[in-house]
Design a protein around this motif. Structure first.
Motif, short mmCIF file in Angstrom:
data_model
loop_
_atom_site.label_atom_id
_atom_site.label_comp_id
_atom_site.label_asym_id
_atom_site.label_seq_id
_atom_site.Cartn_x
_atom_site.Cartn_y
_atom_site.Cartn_z
N ALA A 20 0.84 -1.21 0.00
CA ALA A 20 0.00 0.00 0.00
C ALA A 20 0.87 1.25 0.00
O ALA A 20 0.58 2.21 -0.73
CB ALA A 20 -0.94 -0.01 1.19
N ARG A 21 1.92 1.24 0.78
CA ARG A 21 2.83 2.39 0.85
C ARG A 21 3.46 2.65 -0.53
O ARG A 21 3.56 3.79 -0.98
CB ARG A 21 3.89 2.15 1.92
CG ARG A 21 4.58 3.35 2.43
CD ARG A 21 5.48 3.14 3.64
NE ARG A 21 5.88 1.78 3.97
CZ ARG A 21 5.27 1.00 4.88
NH1 ARG A 21 4.22 1.44 5.53
NH2 ARG A 21 5.72 -0.22 5.13
N GLU A 22 3.86 1.58 -1.22
CA GLU A 22 4.44 1.72 -2.55
C GLU A 22 3.41 2.27 -3.55
O GLU A 22 3.75 3.07 -4.42
CB GLU A 22 5.00 0.39 -3.03
CG GLU A 22 6.22 -0.06 -2.24
CD GLU A 22 6.72 -1.43 -2.65
OE1 GLU A 22 6.62 -1.77 -3.84
OE2 GLU A 22 7.22 -2.15 -1.76
N LEU A 23 2.17 1.82 -3.42
CA LEU A 23 1.12 2.29 -4.32
C LEU A 23 0.80 3.76 -4.09
O LEU A 23 0.58 4.52 -5.04
CB LEU A 23 -0.14 1.45 -4.16
CG LEU A 23 0.01 -0.04 -4.50
CD1 LEU A 23 -1.32 -0.75 -4.31
CD2 LEU A 23 0.55 -0.25 -5.90
N LEU A 24 0.79 4.17 -2.83
CA LEU A 24 0.52 5.57 -2.52
C LEU A 24 1.60 6.49 -3.07
O LEU A 24 1.32 7.63 -3.46
CB LEU A 24 0.38 5.76 -1.01
CG LEU A 24 -0.91 5.19 -0.41
CD1 LEU A 24 -0.86 5.24 1.11
CD2 LEU A 24 -2.13 5.92 -0.94
N ALA A 25 2.82 6.00 -3.16
CA ALA A 25 3.91 6.80 -3.71
C ALA A 25 3.68 7.11 -5.20
O ALA A 25 4.18 8.11 -5.71
CB ALA A 25 5.24 6.07 -3.52
N LEU A 26 2.90 6.27 -5.86
CA LEU A 26 2.59 6.51 -7.28
C LEU A 26 1.62 7.66 -7.49
O LEU A 26 1.45 8.13 -8.61
CB LEU A 26 2.04 5.24 -7.92
CG LEU A 26 3.00 4.07 -8.03
CD1 LEU A 26 2.28 2.83 -8.55
CD2 LEU A 26 4.18 4.41 -8.92
N ASN A 27 0.97 8.11 -6.42
CA ASN A 27 0.03 9.23 -6.54
C ASN A 27 0.70 10.46 -7.14
O ASN A 27 0.04 11.23 -7.85
CB ASN A 27 -0.59 9.58 -5.18
CG ASN A 27 -1.72 8.64 -4.81
OD1 ASN A 27 -2.27 7.93 -5.65
ND2 ASN A 27 -2.06 8.64 -3.53
N GLU A 28 1.98 10.65 -6.87
CA GLU A 28 2.68 11.81 -7.44
C GLU A 28 2.62 11.78 -8.97
O GLU A 28 2.48 12.82 -9.60
CB GLU A 28 4.14 11.83 -6.98
CG GLU A 28 4.31 12.22 -5.54
CD GLU A 28 5.78 12.33 -5.14
OE1 GLU A 28 6.60 12.73 -5.98
OE2 GLU A 28 6.08 12.00 -3.98
N GLU A 29 2.71 10.59 -9.55
CA GLU A 29 2.66 10.45 -11.00
C GLU A 29 1.23 10.52 -11.54
O GLU A 29 1.00 11.08 -12.60
CB GLU A 29 3.27 9.12 -11.43
CG GLU A 29 4.74 8.98 -11.13
CD GLU A 29 5.26 7.60 -11.47
OE1 GLU A 29 4.87 7.04 -12.53
OE2 GLU A 29 6.06 7.07 -10.68
N THR A 30 0.29 9.92 -10.83
CA THR A 30 -1.08 9.82 -11.36
C THR A 30 -1.91 11.07 -11.12
O THR A 30 -2.94 11.24 -11.77
CB THR A 30 -1.80 8.60 -10.76
OG1 THR A 30 -1.91 8.74 -9.35
CG2 THR A 30 -1.06 7.31 -11.11
N GLN A 31 -1.47 11.94 -10.23
CA GLN A 31 -2.23 13.16 -9.95
C GLN A 31 -2.34 14.04 -11.19
O GLN A 31 -3.32 14.76 -11.35
CB GLN A 31 -1.61 13.93 -8.79
CG GLN A 31 -1.91 13.30 -7.45
CD GLN A 31 -1.14 13.94 -6.31
OE1 GLN A 31 -0.12 14.60 -6.52
NE2 GLN A 31 -1.62 13.73 -5.10
N GLU A 32 -1.36 13.97 -12.07
CA GLU A 32 -1.44 14.77 -13.29
C GLU A 32 -2.61 14.36 -14.17
O GLU A 32 -3.06 15.11 -15.02
CB GLU A 32 -0.13 14.74 -14.07
CG GLU A 32 0.12 13.48 -14.84
CD GLU A 32 1.41 13.53 -15.63
OE1 GLU A 32 1.34 13.89 -16.83
OE2 GLU A 32 2.46 13.21 -15.06
N TYR A 33 -3.14 13.15 -13.96
CA TYR A 33 -4.31 12.66 -14.70
C TYR A 33 -5.58 12.77 -13.86
O TYR A 33 -6.62 12.26 -14.25
CB TYR A 33 -4.10 11.20 -15.10
CG TYR A 33 -2.89 10.99 -15.96
CD1 TYR A 33 -2.88 11.38 -17.30
CD2 TYR A 33 -1.74 10.41 -15.43
CE1 TYR A 33 -1.75 11.20 -18.09
CE2 TYR A 33 -0.61 10.22 -16.22
CZ TYR A 33 -0.63 10.61 -17.54
OH TYR A 33 0.49 10.44 -18.33
N GLY A 34 -5.46 13.40 -12.69
CA GLY A 34 -6.61 13.57 -11.80
C GLY A 34 -6.97 12.30 -11.04
O GLY A 34 -8.11 12.15 -10.60
#
Length: 160
Positions: A20-34
């Motif tokens: 889960a911690r690793e997946l949450l770190a991907l939010n930085e990348e996916t936020q650009e797509y909302g």
């Protein structure tokens, strides 16, 4: 003391927090797509991953598959925040099912790219492709390159 290597290789609920911690770190990348996972979303996805791995009899070191799925699908024009986590759950289950049913004939990257192309272009964001009979159709496309046994006239080509 009865020691079994297989018990060490099985993903555990304790590992879900790390995933889960690793997946949450991907939010930085996916936020650009909302798109952004919540802590609850990430934990639920980690559990789905663990269950899918156990059901398919697979072992995965790290989280390369789910990370590639997130990175690939976050750019979909059919994925929105409200259905982001549910789509990821379906994709994980479909990925491991297809990986088994195609007997590892395709690399993880190729299979994820295939699923993305189907989701994005063939099914235009429909999750139906990941359920029931449709997964068999996807398996056929992957293995044989044919959508179905009938030609455009609705006739079976073997009957000619």
């Amino acid at each position: 003391m009865d020691f079994q290597l297989s018990s060490l290789l099985k993903p555990s609920a304790l590992a879900d927090a790390d995933t889960a911690r690793e997946l949450l770190a991907l939010n930085e990348e996916t936020q650009e797509y909302g798109l952004e996972l919540t802590q609850e979303d990430a934990l639920a996805l980690a559990e789905t991953r663990r269950i899918a791995l156990e059901a398919s009899g697979r072992v995965e070191f790290g989280t390369p598959v789910i990370e590639k799925i997130i990175r690939t699908f976050s750019r979909s024009r059919y994925l929105y925040q409200y259905d982001y986590a549910p789509v990821l759950h379906e994709l994980l289950e479909a990925f491991f099912q297809l990986k088994n049913e195609t007997e590892d004939r395709f690399s993880d990257d190729d299979l994820i790219d295939f699923l993305f192309d189907c989701f994005e272009y063939r099914y235009r964001g429909s999750l139906e492709m990941f359920r029931g009979r449709e997964i068999e159709q996807l398996r056929g496309i992957l293995l044989f390159g044919a959508e179905d046994e009938e030609n455009e006239d609705g006739e079976d080509p073997d009957d000619e």
